[in-house]
Write an enzyme that holds these catalytic residues in place. Structure first.
Site, PDB file in Angstrom:
ATOM      1  N   HIS A   1      24.055  23.159   7.405  1.00  0.00           N
ATOM      2  CA  HIS A   1      22.864  22.081   5.892  1.00  0.00           C
ATOM      3  C   HIS A   1      23.589  20.812   6.728  1.00  0.00           C
ATOM      4  O   HIS A   1      22.834  20.316   5.971  1.00  0.00           O
ATOM      5  CB  HIS A   1      24.523  22.888   4.536  1.00  0.00           C
ATOM      6  CG  HIS A   1      23.784  22.388   3.861  1.00  0.00           C
ATOM      7  ND1 HIS A   1      23.176  22.590   2.863  1.00  0.00           N
ATOM      8  CD2 HIS A   1      24.454  21.155   3.342  1.00  0.00           C
ATOM      9  CE1 HIS A   1      22.986  21.800   1.966  1.00  0.00           C
ATOM     10  NE2 HIS A   1      24.017  20.867   2.496  1.00  0.00           N
ATOM     11  N   GLU A   2      25.094  20.595   7.412  1.00  0.00           N
ATOM     12  CA  GLU A   2      25.283  19.733   7.093  1.00  0.00           C
ATOM     13  C   GLU A   2      24.432  18.967   8.541  1.00  0.00           C
ATOM     14  O   GLU A   2      24.012  18.094   8.370  1.00  0.00           O
ATOM     15  CB  GLU A   2      26.802  19.221   7.395  1.00  0.00           C
ATOM     16  CG  GLU A   2      27.536  20.575   5.936  1.00  0.00           C
ATOM     17  CD  GLU A   2      27.418  19.082   5.098  1.00  0.00           C
ATOM     18  OE1 GLU A   2      27.327  18.113   5.155  1.00  0.00           O
ATOM     19  OE2 GLU A   2      27.309  19.548   3.732  1.00  0.00           O
TER      20      GLU A   2
ATOM     21  N   HIS B   1      21.088  17.588   6.881  1.00  0.00           N
ATOM     22  CA  HIS B   1      21.105  15.961   6.574  1.00  0.00           C
ATOM     23  C   HIS B   1      21.311  15.401   7.322  1.00  0.00           C
ATOM     24  O   HIS B   1      21.154  14.245   7.508  1.00  0.00           O
ATOM     25  CB  HIS B   1      22.609  15.918   5.462  1.00  0.00           C
ATOM     26  CG  HIS B   1      22.546  17.104   4.436  1.00  0.00           C
ATOM     27  ND1 HIS B   1      21.765  16.131   3.453  1.00  0.00           N
ATOM     28  CD2 HIS B   1      23.704  17.920   3.771  1.00  0.00           C
ATOM     29  CE1 HIS B   1      22.750  16.950   2.353  1.00  0.00           C
ATOM     30  NE2 HIS B   1      22.692  17.842   2.373  1.00  0.00           N
TER      31      HIS B   1
END
Length: 146
Positions: free
Chosen positions: A64-65, A68
């Site tokens: 998820h990170e 980004h």
């Protein structure tokens, strides 16, 4: 486990792109699995989530990170609502939301009416001098915090 090396491995295996910055543990994170800092490119991760939920869930948080991270440096939409972000997250099987932690259970204040015995659960404290029972206008007494 060396966190930066682990994040680099996940980035190469799952995305095919290099992670060129630093990944750190941040004990102050409470409700989030991790954070991306666009200013210097580093990632923070919550060590409690890793301890409670294991490596498989933590890997999804790292993905998820990294979504980004990679989208930001490619100049694409890197926010949660952006289509680029949602598509990449689905492609790499990352977590959309961080799982709840055990100590993050909801706390309630319990009150009971002295007259009718009705019990109230409230997230915020109630001023029992000012407010009474909604059913019979009786006096409320504080029971405990659950």
């Amino acid at each position: 486990m060396n966190l930066t090396d682990y994040v680099k491995t996940v980035s190469i295996e799952d995305f095919g792109w290099k992670f060129k910055h630093q990944a750190l543990w941040n004990k102050r994170l409470r409700t989030t699995g991790g954070r991306f800092f666009p200013k210097d490119g580093h990632l923070d991760f919550n060590p409690k989530l890793y301890e409670e939920h294991g490596l498989e869930t933590f890997r999804k948080i790292v993905r998820h990170e990294l979504c980004h991270y990679h989208l930001y440096f490619q100049g694409k939409g890197c926010k949660h609502g952006d289509r680029d972000f949602k598509d990449l997250l689905a492609r790499v099987d990352g977590l959309r939301y961080a799982p709840k932690m055990r100590n993050q259970a909801e706390n309630y204040f319990l009150y009971q009416c002295q007259s009718c015995g009705h019990t109230y659960r409230r997230k915020r404290r109630v001023n029992t001098q000012k407010f009474g029972c909604g059913l019979c206008q009786g006096k409320l007494i504080f029971l405990n915090q659950s």
